[in-house]
Design a protein around this motif. Structure first.
Motif, PDB file in Angstrom:
ATOM      1  N   LEU A  47       0.827  -1.207   0.000  1.00 28.77           N
ATOM      2  CA  LEU A  47       0.000   0.000   0.000  1.00 28.77           C
ATOM      3  C   LEU A  47       0.863   1.260   0.000  1.00 28.77           C
ATOM      4  O   LEU A  47       0.668   2.169  -0.819  1.00 28.77           O
ATOM      5  CB  LEU A  47      -0.915  -0.032   1.225  1.00 28.77           C
ATOM      6  CG  LEU A  47      -2.084   0.943   1.239  1.00 28.77           C
ATOM      7  CD1 LEU A  47      -3.270   0.289   1.899  1.00 28.77           C
ATOM      8  CD2 LEU A  47      -1.752   2.206   1.987  1.00 28.77           C
ATOM      9  N   LEU A  69       2.817   1.925  -3.273  1.00 29.03           N
ATOM     10  CA  LEU A  69       1.960   2.496  -4.315  1.00 29.03           C
ATOM     11  C   LEU A  69       1.667   3.969  -4.044  1.00 29.03           C
ATOM     12  O   LEU A  69       1.765   4.819  -4.931  1.00 29.03           O
ATOM     13  CB  LEU A  69       0.649   1.714  -4.415  1.00 29.03           C
ATOM     14  CG  LEU A  69      -0.242   2.197  -5.553  1.00 29.03           C
ATOM     15  CD1 LEU A  69       0.278   1.684  -6.879  1.00 29.03           C
ATOM     16  CD2 LEU A  69      -1.675   1.790  -5.365  1.00 29.03           C
ATOM     17  N   LEU A  72      -6.574  -7.811  -1.954  1.00 30.92           N
ATOM     18  CA  LEU A  72      -7.125  -6.715  -2.752  1.00 30.92           C
ATOM     19  C   LEU A  72      -6.060  -5.654  -3.003  1.00 30.92           C
ATOM     20  O   LEU A  72      -5.868  -5.189  -4.135  1.00 30.92           O
ATOM     21  CB  LEU A  72      -8.284  -6.046  -2.009  1.00 30.92           C
ATOM     22  CG  LEU A  72      -9.703  -6.536  -2.240  1.00 30.92           C
ATOM     23  CD1 LEU A  72     -10.677  -5.661  -1.472  1.00 30.92           C
ATOM     24  CD2 LEU A  72     -10.016  -6.473  -3.716  1.00 30.92           C
ATOM     25  N   VAL A  73      -5.374  -5.286  -1.912  1.00 26.11           N
ATOM     26  CA  VAL A  73      -4.340  -4.252  -2.032  1.00 26.11           C
ATOM     27  C   VAL A  73      -3.249  -4.700  -3.001  1.00 26.11           C
ATOM     28  O   VAL A  73      -2.835  -3.955  -3.890  1.00 26.11           O
ATOM     29  CB  VAL A  73      -3.725  -3.947  -0.641  1.00 26.11           C
ATOM     30  CG1 VAL A  73      -2.482  -3.103  -0.777  1.00 26.11           C
ATOM     31  CG2 VAL A  73      -4.740  -3.245   0.232  1.00 26.11           C
ATOM     32  N   MET A  91      -4.609  -4.781  -6.673  1.00 23.72           N
ATOM     33  CA  MET A  91      -4.811  -3.445  -7.226  1.00 23.72           C
ATOM     34  C   MET A  91      -3.482  -2.750  -7.483  1.00 23.72           C
ATOM     35  O   MET A  91      -3.309  -2.074  -8.497  1.00 23.72           O
ATOM     36  CB  MET A  91      -5.646  -2.586  -6.270  1.00 23.72           C
ATOM     37  CG  MET A  91      -7.098  -2.956  -6.160  1.00 23.72           C
ATOM     38  SD  MET A  91      -7.974  -2.855  -7.704  1.00 23.72           S
ATOM     39  CE  MET A  91      -8.170  -1.094  -7.897  1.00 23.72           C
ATOM     40  N   TRP A 137      -1.682  -4.091 -10.464  1.00 14.96           N
ATOM     41  CA  TRP A 137      -2.361  -3.664 -11.690  1.00 14.96           C
ATOM     42  C   TRP A 137      -2.052  -2.189 -11.997  1.00 14.96           C
ATOM     43  O   TRP A 137      -1.807  -1.818 -13.141  1.00 14.96           O
ATOM     44  CB  TRP A 137      -3.865  -3.886 -11.543  1.00 14.96           C
ATOM     45  CG  TRP A 137      -4.666  -3.358 -12.678  1.00 14.96           C
ATOM     46  CD1 TRP A 137      -4.413  -3.516 -14.011  1.00 14.96           C
ATOM     47  CD2 TRP A 137      -5.845  -2.562 -12.593  1.00 14.96           C
ATOM     48  NE1 TRP A 137      -5.366  -2.880 -14.755  1.00 14.96           N
ATOM     49  CE2 TRP A 137      -6.268  -2.289 -13.902  1.00 14.96           C
ATOM     50  CE3 TRP A 137      -6.600  -2.068 -11.522  1.00 14.96           C
ATOM     51  CZ2 TRP A 137      -7.397  -1.532 -14.184  1.00 14.96           C
ATOM     52  CZ3 TRP A 137      -7.723  -1.327 -11.806  1.00 14.96           C
ATOM     53  CH2 TRP A 137      -8.112  -1.067 -13.113  1.00 14.96           C
ATOM     54  N   LEU A 138      -2.089  -1.356 -10.929  1.00 12.34           N
ATOM     55  CA  LEU A 138      -2.042   0.089 -11.171  1.00 12.34           C
ATOM     56  C   LEU A 138      -0.638   0.661 -11.267  1.00 12.34           C
ATOM     57  O   LEU A 138      -0.432   1.687 -11.902  1.00 12.34           O
ATOM     58  CB  LEU A 138      -2.817   0.822 -10.064  1.00 12.34           C
ATOM     59  CG  LEU A 138      -4.327   0.671 -10.143  1.00 12.34           C
ATOM     60  CD1 LEU A 138      -4.977   1.265  -8.925  1.00 12.34           C
ATOM     61  CD2 LEU A 138      -4.850   1.350 -11.406  1.00 12.34           C
ATOM     62  N   TYR A 186       0.915   1.509 -14.649  1.00 10.31           N
ATOM     63  CA  TYR A 186       0.187   2.611 -15.262  1.00 10.31           C
ATOM     64  C   TYR A 186       0.584   3.949 -14.646  1.00 10.31           C
ATOM     65  O   TYR A 186       0.805   4.935 -15.342  1.00 10.31           O
ATOM     66  CB  TYR A 186      -1.303   2.343 -15.071  1.00 10.31           C
ATOM     67  CG  TYR A 186      -2.195   3.462 -15.506  1.00 10.31           C
ATOM     68  CD1 TYR A 186      -2.299   3.789 -16.849  1.00 10.31           C
ATOM     69  CD2 TYR A 186      -2.947   4.178 -14.575  1.00 10.31           C
ATOM     70  CE1 TYR A 186      -3.114   4.812 -17.254  1.00 10.31           C
ATOM     71  CE2 TYR A 186      -3.763   5.189 -14.973  1.00 10.31           C
ATOM     72  CZ  TYR A 186      -3.855   5.510 -16.309  1.00 10.31           C
ATOM     73  OH  TYR A 186      -4.661   6.517 -16.704  1.00 10.31           O
ATOM     74  N   LEU A 187       0.674   3.959 -13.291  1.00 10.04           N
ATOM     75  CA  LEU A 187       0.985   5.214 -12.608  1.00 10.04           C
ATOM     76  C   LEU A 187       2.438   5.605 -12.819  1.00 10.04           C
ATOM     77  O   LEU A 187       2.797   6.772 -12.718  1.00 10.04           O
ATOM     78  CB  LEU A 187       0.716   5.064 -11.100  1.00 10.04           C
ATOM     79  CG  LEU A 187      -0.742   4.976 -10.719  1.00 10.04           C
ATOM     80  CD1 LEU A 187      -0.869   4.547  -9.282  1.00 10.04           C
ATOM     81  CD2 LEU A 187      -1.403   6.314 -10.923  1.00 10.04           C
ATOM     82  N   ARG A 194       4.537   5.334 -15.478  1.00 14.41           N
ATOM     83  CA  ARG A 194       5.069   5.993 -16.676  1.00 14.41           C
ATOM     84  C   ARG A 194       4.718   7.472 -16.645  1.00 14.41           C
ATOM     85  O   ARG A 194       3.633   7.890 -16.260  1.00 14.41           O
ATOM     86  CB  ARG A 194       4.579   5.325 -17.953  1.00 14.41           C
ATOM     87  CG  ARG A 194       3.158   4.961 -18.068  1.00 14.41           C
ATOM     88  CD  ARG A 194       2.828   4.703 -19.518  1.00 14.41           C
ATOM     89  NE  ARG A 194       1.434   5.021 -19.719  1.00 14.41           N
ATOM     90  CZ  ARG A 194       0.495   4.107 -19.880  1.00 14.41           C
ATOM     91  NH1 ARG A 194       0.813   2.838 -19.896  1.00 14.41           N
ATOM     92  NH2 ARG A 194      -0.761   4.459 -20.046  1.00 14.41           N
TER      93      ARG A 194
END
Lengths: 216, 357
Positions: free
Chosen positions: A139, A142, A201-202, A205, A208-209, A212-213, A215
């Motif tokens: 967590l 991220l 879940l953490v 997610m 996955w994210l 994306y975050l 770049r």
């Protein structure tokens, strides 16, 4: 896998090159434990658990804060061409996980010396600690990766991460209460299930994210 | 001429917006105007000793005791079907009456104290109940012959008041109307945050900045609805729990969910690059929405709470929401959700216009 471990080793080398880094964390743990202890004067089992996790949360926030701040922009650009974002993320998470486990044991030792050990089911307590270290490292890594892109990353990490930590924290506190025998609840598996599902879940997610975050 | 044509075209509203307005007008009128059923507010004395004759003064709410005094009946109920009936009832006015009971010196069960429930029935005005109205201390001398004073039958032939009313519940009383305003606010907030997460997912897939604008508009309006839900809940809590904030798990979890989205707005304001801002918003928004699910729907159910719907307290589908209330509650939910979607659209459009300037 080897590449990830390489990155972790580089991470550790950079961190350990500065003496202040690790000893700073230990001092942070010590002084906050000291402040809390001088306020409470004594720690009954229930308050022991609460104190432990409050200090742990803030120490881990402080320690993880500079995850992405250590290297220069240029080095990230270099990493970006060399590694897949997930490899970088995995390395950062593993390093942070080690850091959190380190904090966990330092803090446990400090409170053990200062206030005794009210934990009856020590195995459960360590499992809880490991789970929370896993959840929080994902967590926080991220969230710091988001916050580093903003202008005031230190305060924003706390503002964004603290509310998101609460579902984890509630279950951790319940499991700690079970481990120290301060709750009449004799079946911790519900909390364990809920905690592990929130953690998965953490993890899902953030895996996955992050690419994306990352770049930019 | 130009102005005329613009006013004409802007006055055309989609059917669902008309529906939202009509439903909300209905909800506000029906939610506030329909009266409550008669109830009992207070009983004096609220404690007595067994084996004595007592005269109980009853203060009613929305009651009409003088309408037909011969139709008044009153009982004190111990548990289940065990009751004693009033000897005599005297109505002073529409809101006050006095009922006299003889409390037998022996009880079918043995306890330290006996809480008795007052049941009042009126032929045309319906039944009203006050649980634990009087606490009886056991008599020093018990006469077993008085056991036959307890009736072992149901309170039969009670009446329902004709017409449309909301149920009267003790402690809740008029605040029961908050169901139509407080609960839909949260439903609406969740729906708006969900739509916002959906638009974030669209932004993640397409990278079209328009989706970012939409998702932020929905978060803004969702936050407003969340704050309104919290304020209505706190006002209600002041009247029923006697504190605006009592660290109930539901209160905490909803405050945390608002904090999460407020953090998102703060984060947005500290990023300058538009694309960067949009990407971080999309990522954090989806992450937060997924974590919101255990926060709002699982953890509160695992903890004791005072909130209706938790810890054995009745809520939707329980006795607090009867069919009359459903007739207003369901439209209220739909109406407020439509209103939320409508406002979000307007916010999105104004943001878009501002961005184009």
């Amino acid at each position: 896998m080897n590449r990830i471990l390489n990155l972790v080793a580089t991470e550790a080398r950079i961190e350990l090159r500065e003496r202040s880094a690790l000893s700073g964390i230990v001092l942070y743990v010590l002084s906050s434990a000291f402040i809390v202890f001088s306020i409470w004067k004594q720690l009954p089992p229930k308050e022991w658990g609460l104190t432990f996790w409050v200090i742990f949360l803030f120490c881990s926030l402080m320690a993880v804060l500079k995850t992405f701040g250590r290297e220069s922009e240029g080095r990230y650009f270099y990493y970006y061409t060399l590694y897949h974002p997930l490899e970088l993320f995995a390395a950062k998470v593993i390093y942070n996980l080690l850091l959190l486990v380190f904090i966990f044991f330092v803090l446990w030792f400090v409170l053990f010396v200062m206030a005794g050990n009210p934990i009856l089911r020590i195995g459960w307590f360590f499992v809880t600690g490991l789970m929370s270290a896993i959840g929080l490292s994902f967590l926080l890594t991220l969230i710091t990766s988001i916050a580093i892109k903003t202008q005031q990353n230190a305060s924003l990490t706390a503002v964004m991460a603290l509310p998101l930590m609460i579902p984890l924290l509630i279950n951790i506190l319940r499991l700690t209460a079970y481990a120290s025998g301060t709750t009449p609840d004799e079946n911790p598996w519900n909390e364990m299930m809920l905690l592990s599902s929130i953690i998965s879940l953490v993890i899902g997610m953030s895996l996955w994210l992050f690419p994306y975050l990352w770049r930019s | 001429m130009m102005q005329e044509s613009t006013t004409n075209s802007s006055f055309r509203l989609a059917a669902w917006k008309w529906a939202a307005m009509i439903i909300l007008i209905f909800v506000f009128i029906a939610g506030w105007i329909v009266p409550l059923k008669p109830g009992i507010i207070k009983v004096t004395p609220d404690r007595a000793v067994a084996g004595e004759m007592i005269v109980v003064d009853v203060v009613g709410y929305n009651s009409f005791y003088l309408t037909d005094t011969t139709k008044l009946r009153a009982w004190l109920r111990l548990a289940g079907d065990t009751v004693i009936q009033a000897h005599h009832i005297q109505a002073w006015d529409d809101r006050n009456l006095a009922a006299s009971f003889y409390i037998p010196s022996v009880f079918p069960v043995r306890q330290e104290a006996y809480p008795l429930t007052l049941v009042l029935d009126h032929g045309s005005e319906g039944t009203s109940i006050l649980p634990n109205a009087i606490f009886i201390t056991p008599a020093s001398e018990q006469d077993t012959a008085e056991m036959k004073l307890w009736f072992r039958d149901k309170i039969e032939h009670v009446h329902e008041k004709a017409g449309i009313q909301y149920p009267f519940r003790n402690i809740l009383s008029e605040t029961i109307r908050n169901t139509y305003f407080h609960v839909p606010m949260w439903f609406c907030m969740i729906i708006l945050f969900g739509v916002s997460a959906w638009y974030s997912l669209q932004y993640y897939r397409n990278g079209d900045i328009d989706f970012d604008r939409r998702s932020v508009a929905f978060i803004k309006v969702g936050l407003v609805f969340g704050v309104l839900g919290m304020v209505t809940g706190m006002l209600w809590a002041k009247n029923t729990w006697n504190a605006y904030w009592s660290w109930d798990v539901k209160q905490n979890m909803s405050a945390i969910s608002l904090l999460i989205y407020a953090a998102l707005m703060v984060m947005r304001s500290s990023v300058e690059d538009e694309m960067q801002k949009a990407r971080l918003t999309a990522g954090y928004n989806m992450f937060a929405f997924v974590l919101l699910i255990p926060l709002l729907f699982i953890i509160p159910r695992m903890t004791d709470s005072l909130h209706p719907g938790n810890g054995g307290n009745p809520a939707l589908g329980g006795e607090d929401l009867d069919n009359t209330m459903r007739m207003v509650f369901y439209p209220a939910v739909i109406g407020f959700i439509l209103l939320g979607l409508w406002i979000s659209q307007l916010v999105y459009r104004t943001d878009k216009l501002k961005g184009n300037l």
